[in-house]
Design an enzyme around this catalytic site. Structure first.
Site, PDB file in Angstrom:
ATOM      1  N   HIS A   1       0.805  -1.216   0.000  1.00 18.58           N
ATOM      2  CA  HIS A   1       0.000   0.000   0.000  1.00 18.58           C
ATOM      3  C   HIS A   1       0.839   1.269   0.000  1.00 18.58           C
ATOM      4  O   HIS A   1       0.317   2.354   0.257  1.00 18.58           O
ATOM      5  CB  HIS A   1      -0.951   0.001   1.201  1.00 18.58           C
ATOM      6  N   GLY A   2       2.137   1.130  -0.258  1.00 15.77           N
ATOM      7  CA  GLY A   2       2.964   2.305  -0.474  1.00 15.77           C
ATOM      8  C   GLY A   2       3.578   2.962   0.750  1.00 15.77           C
ATOM      9  O   GLY A   2       4.117   4.064   0.643  1.00 15.77           O
TER      10      GLY A   2
END
Length: 216
Positions: free
Chosen positions: A164-165
């Site tokens: 999710h970064g």
């Protein structure tokens, strides 16, 4: 589950820890233009059986084979533990005001580490980062990306969670503007003798328990 979420195959990371079975490790060597990533297997001859690991017994790791700029990953209490030998340049970068301004908890005020690691390097010995390699968002395993500029022109080197970064620096401190709410946890550990790391055992006089952190 975190291994599957991160897309890591059983051939690279087995959720069930087998006797004397260490993870593949991400390593990096220092070159003229920065850190160059490579992957190589590292086996600790002293790793105990999986039932001992799951019970939380301390594990001993020899630091001698770890080169400057290199990371190895070992298993303790079923958690991947990142161990990075940081260079003088990396350590200087961790104190840069430009980096600190990008971090959610740059002074490690949240309870994500032992008192003896609540400092600028988040470590007992600044040369070595020791952290639980589990993203504090949803439990994926962040990727070691130590080379400056490898993620963006301003990237100082650190970790990227591809799920999710979420991003962390090379002290395991989380950046602002990402889903992860906390820095990577630091487990209890000590250096019983030069060149030996003991994960799961505090220095004398300390009583930190990993279960006391805000989030793993």
């Amino acid at each position: 589950m975190w291994a599957q979420e991160c897309g890591i195959s059983d051939g690279v990371l087995s959720h069930k820890v087998k006797r004397r079975d260490f993870l593949y490790v991400a390593s990096a060597s220092i070159g003229g233009t920065g850190l160059l990533a490579a992957v190589w297997p590292f086996v600790d001859q002293m790793e105990p059986a999986s039932d001992v690991l799951s019970a939380g017994a301390p594990i001993s790791v020899s630091l001698a084979p770890i080169q400057p700029g290199q990371q190895i990953v070992v298993i303790w209490r079923s958690h991947p533990i990142f161990i990075v030998r940081r260079t003088p340049a990396i350590l200087e970068g961790l104190k840069a005001k430009s980096l600190l301004a990008q971090l959610r908890d740059p002074q490690s005020q949240q309870n994500q580490q032992p008192p003896y690691a609540q400092n600028w390097s988040r470590s007992l010995n600044p040369e070595f980062l020791v952290a639980v390699g589990v993203c504090t968002h949803l439990g994926c395993i962040p990727t070691f990306m130590p080379q400056q500029g490898s993620l963006s022109t301003t990237w100082p080197g650190g970790y990227l969670c591809h799920c999710h970064g979420s991003k962390y620096d090379l002290a395991g401190r989380v950046f602002t503007g990402v889903p992860a709410p906390f820095n990577l946890p630091v487990p209890p550990y000590s250096f019983p003798e030069p060149g030996t790391l003991l994960i799961g055992e505090n220095p004398k006089g300390e009583s930190f328990d990993l279960a006391s952190v805000e989030q793993i």
